[in-house]
Design a protein around this motif. Structure first.
Motif, short mmCIF file in Angstrom:
data_model
loop_
_atom_site.label_atom_id
_atom_site.label_comp_id
_atom_site.label_asym_id
_atom_site.label_seq_id
_atom_site.Cartn_x
_atom_site.Cartn_y
_atom_site.Cartn_z
N ASP A 246 0.83 -1.22 0.00
CA ASP A 246 0.00 0.00 0.00
C ASP A 246 0.86 1.26 0.00
O ASP A 246 0.56 2.23 -0.70
CB ASP A 246 -0.93 0.02 1.22
CG ASP A 246 -2.07 -0.99 1.10
OD1 ASP A 246 -2.31 -1.48 -0.02
OD2 ASP A 246 -2.72 -1.28 2.13
N ASN A 270 -10.54 -6.64 -2.57
CA ASN A 270 -9.32 -5.82 -2.56
C ASN A 270 -9.50 -4.57 -3.41
O ASN A 270 -8.93 -3.51 -3.12
CB ASN A 270 -8.11 -6.63 -3.03
CG ASN A 270 -6.80 -6.05 -2.48
OD1 ASN A 270 -6.79 -5.31 -1.49
ND2 ASN A 270 -5.70 -6.36 -3.14
N ARG A 273 -11.40 -2.22 -1.08
CA ARG A 273 -10.50 -1.80 0.02
C ARG A 273 -9.50 -0.75 -0.48
O ARG A 273 -9.28 0.28 0.14
CB ARG A 273 -9.74 -3.02 0.57
CG ARG A 273 -8.87 -2.72 1.78
CD ARG A 273 -7.79 -3.79 1.99
NE ARG A 273 -6.78 -3.76 0.94
CZ ARG A 273 -5.73 -2.95 0.95
NH1 ARG A 273 -5.54 -2.08 1.94
NH2 ARG A 273 -4.84 -2.98 -0.03
N THR A 274 -8.90 -1.03 -1.66
CA THR A 274 -7.88 -0.11 -2.19
C THR A 274 -8.51 1.23 -2.56
O THR A 274 -7.92 2.29 -2.34
CB THR A 274 -7.18 -0.75 -3.41
OG1 THR A 274 -6.74 -2.07 -3.05
CG2 THR A 274 -5.95 0.05 -3.83
N LEU A 277 -9.06 3.10 0.67
CA LEU A 277 -7.75 3.53 1.19
C LEU A 277 -7.30 4.82 0.48
O LEU A 277 -6.89 5.79 1.13
CB LEU A 277 -6.73 2.41 0.94
CG LEU A 277 -5.27 2.75 1.27
CD1 LEU A 277 -4.95 2.35 2.70
CD2 LEU A 277 -4.31 2.03 0.33
N VAL A 398 -0.41 6.23 5.59
CA VAL A 398 -1.03 5.08 4.94
C VAL A 398 -1.61 4.13 5.99
O VAL A 398 -2.72 3.61 5.82
CB VAL A 398 -0.02 4.34 4.01
CG1 VAL A 398 -0.59 3.03 3.50
CG2 VAL A 398 0.37 5.24 2.84
N ALA A 399 -0.89 3.94 7.11
CA ALA A 399 -1.37 3.05 8.19
C ALA A 399 -2.70 3.56 8.74
O ALA A 399 -3.64 2.79 8.98
CB ALA A 399 -0.32 2.94 9.29
N SER A 401 -4.85 5.44 7.13
CA SER A 401 -5.85 5.25 6.08
C SER A 401 -6.29 3.79 5.99
O SER A 401 -7.46 3.50 5.74
CB SER A 401 -5.28 5.72 4.74
OG SER A 401 -6.24 5.62 3.75
N GLN A 402 -5.34 2.86 6.20
CA GLN A 402 -5.67 1.43 6.20
C GLN A 402 -6.68 1.12 7.31
O GLN A 402 -7.62 0.35 7.13
CB GLN A 402 -4.41 0.58 6.42
CG GLN A 402 -3.51 0.47 5.20
CD GLN A 402 -2.17 -0.17 5.53
OE1 GLN A 402 -1.65 -0.03 6.65
NE2 GLN A 402 -1.58 -0.86 4.58
N ARG A 403 -6.45 1.76 8.47
CA ARG A 403 -7.33 1.53 9.64
C ARG A 403 -8.75 2.01 9.32
O ARG A 403 -9.73 1.32 9.59
CB ARG A 403 -6.75 2.28 10.85
CG ARG A 403 -7.36 1.88 12.20
CD ARG A 403 -6.64 2.60 13.33
NE ARG A 403 -6.83 4.03 13.29
CZ ARG A 403 -7.96 4.64 13.70
NH1 ARG A 403 -8.96 3.94 14.17
NH2 ARG A 403 -8.06 5.94 13.65
N LYS A 406 -10.41 -0.28 6.82
CA LYS A 406 -10.82 -1.54 7.46
C LYS A 406 -12.18 -1.37 8.15
O LYS A 406 -13.07 -2.21 8.05
CB LYS A 406 -9.75 -1.96 8.48
CG LYS A 406 -9.80 -3.40 8.89
CD LYS A 406 -8.61 -3.76 9.77
CE LYS A 406 -8.68 -5.21 10.22
NZ LYS A 406 -7.55 -5.56 11.09
#
Length: 451
Positions: A246, A270, A273-274, A277, A398-399, A401-403, A406
């Protein structure tokens, strides 16, 4: 029934080959239509196929993706229709709904000055409204095999007994998608005395079998003899640990900001999700996958084609046939499981003589698949250079945004659970609807800061 061996189109010296549309034998009104579409001169497949088709011969066309196959069969059909106007004149079978709409657009553009009526008959749309369109007896039908067969069997008064032309576009994929039974049934109810064009990226055993069953003394027109990618396409690979995919994706999108991107993922999940994100990071991304309803899929494509979105994130539903002229960069975020899909994915860029870039992400788990791709295309790709320090600066953002993505995915899953009996086609709406979750999360953050 034709023999196994087809006559090859005669080789002519390069300088003798026709250079203009009228040299191919096309009438003035169609030459003007090509000029209006800014097609300066015919492509290789068009030079080879159009004169043969105008002579009334059956054609097998083998050509790389993005080579102009649609016009190679559409122009001879339109010229024949001009000479002999008739309803239900031609049937074009395609493997996917998107490709059907795209072919229709191109034929309508070419036939704009001669009043050609096309109808797209595909799944995911209302049968009754399609029956009404068929009742108006359009000149050209563009259809997926399953839905066309539904109408042939169930729609009163509809038949193709007067059909003059049959085209099977992306024939290898029609057969790979297990439409063989439907195609056989369609072949039984259309006239044997007709012209048939078979276009395919690859010549598989199934395509050979189909060719023997439905073509008469065909001429084989081939412009690429092995798997290959377009000359003006710059291809790279990037080797990264799976946990940083990512971060590297966001880095590349930032570094090449201003370009338009197609990002290929292996699953519908995916893809969503992407997209979430990237949206959380302020990037204009739109997803496209097989679980979306037909209207949502077309809306996603329209936004991207109109340049309202610069990033289209897709499963392989968009890897073949779709002509979106302005794709600058293709990113294989998930490496394709089938090597041939690589050719079709990267063929979305560098179309019609333009240049383009393709970058394939290779993790520690993808090495074998990647080696197969290199073997297939017959060359080793250069490494796409990145500075690790510059990439890792983005890790924290990015972390976060990943959270968020999710949580949004979980929210979508909960919504889906509540309406399990639904068709399952509203994913794109859901992803748009995820903005509500984002606002809620932002509100929570502000509240925490005040405390």
């Amino acid at each position: 029934m034709s023999s196994d061996v087809e006559p090859e189109a005669p080789d002519a010296p390069e300088e003798d080959k026709p250079a203009t549309w009228s040299d191919l034998g096309l009438v003035d009104v169609l030459c003007k239509a090509c000029e209006q579409l800014k097609w300066a001169q015919p492509s290789k497949i068009q030079k080879e196929a159009i004169p043969v088709a105008l002579q009334g011969k059956d054609v097998i066309g083998l050509a790389e993706t993005g080579s102009g196959k649609t016009a190679a069969f559409a122009l001879p059909i339109l010229q024949s229709l001009l000479e002999n106007p008739q309803r239900y004149f031609a049937l074009i079978l395609t493997p996917t709904r998107e490709l059907a709409f795209q072919i229709s657009e191109q034929i309508e553009a070419l036939g704009a000055n001669i009043g050609v009526k096309c109808a797209v008959i595909v799944g995911g749309m209302d049968m009754m409204s399609q029956a009404l369109i068929l009742a108006k007896k359009p000149h050209i039908l563009i259809a997926t095999p399953g839905r066309l067969l539904d109408h042939l069997e169930n729609t009163k008064g509809f038949n193709l007994k007067a059909l003059k032309y049959l085209v099977m576009d992306e024939a290898d994929r029609i057969l790979n998608m297990d439409f063989e039974v439907e195609v056989d049934k369609i072949l039984k109810v259309i006239p044997r005395e007709r012209h048939t064009f078979l276009f395919s990226a690859t010549m598989t055993k199934k395509v050979k079998k189909l060719q023997r069953a439905c073509l008469r003394d065909p001429v084989k027109v081939e412009v690429s003899t092995k798997y290959q990618t377009v000359e003006k396409l710059q291809q790279y690979y990037i080797f990264i640990p799976v946990k940083f995919k990512d971060v590297y994706l966001v880095h590349i999108l930032n570094e090449m900001a201003g370009n338009s991107f197609m990002i290929f993922c292996s699953t519908c999940n995916n893809t969503i999700r992407t997209a979430l994100l990237l949206r959380n990071l302020g990037l204009t991304a739109v997803p496209l996958h097989g679980q979306m309803s037909q209207n949502k899929r077309l809306a996603a494509l329209t936004k991207f084609k109109a340049k309202n979105r610069s990033i289209l994130i897709s499963t392989d539903v968009a890897s073949r046939g779709l002509d979106i002229p302005h794709v600058d960069v293709v990113i294989n975020f998930d490496i394709p499981t089938h090597s041939k899909d690589y050719i079709h994915r990267v063929g979305r860029t560098a179309r019609a003589g333009r240049s383009g870039k393709a970058i394939t992400f290779v993790t520690q788990y993808d090495v074998e698949l990647y080696q197969r791709i290199e073997q297939l295309i017959g060359k080793q790709l250069p490494l796409y250079k990145t500075e690790e320090d510059e990439v890792m600066v983005l890790q924290e953002r990015v972390a976060e945004s990943q959270r968020l993505a999710k949580m949004e995915m979980k929210d979508l899953g909960d919504k889906k659970g509540k309406r399990k009996k639904n068709d399952g086609g509203g994913d794109d709406d859901d992803t748009e609807g995820a903005t509500g979750v984002r606002k809620r999360l932002k509100g929570m953050k502000k509240g925490n800061k005040k405390k």
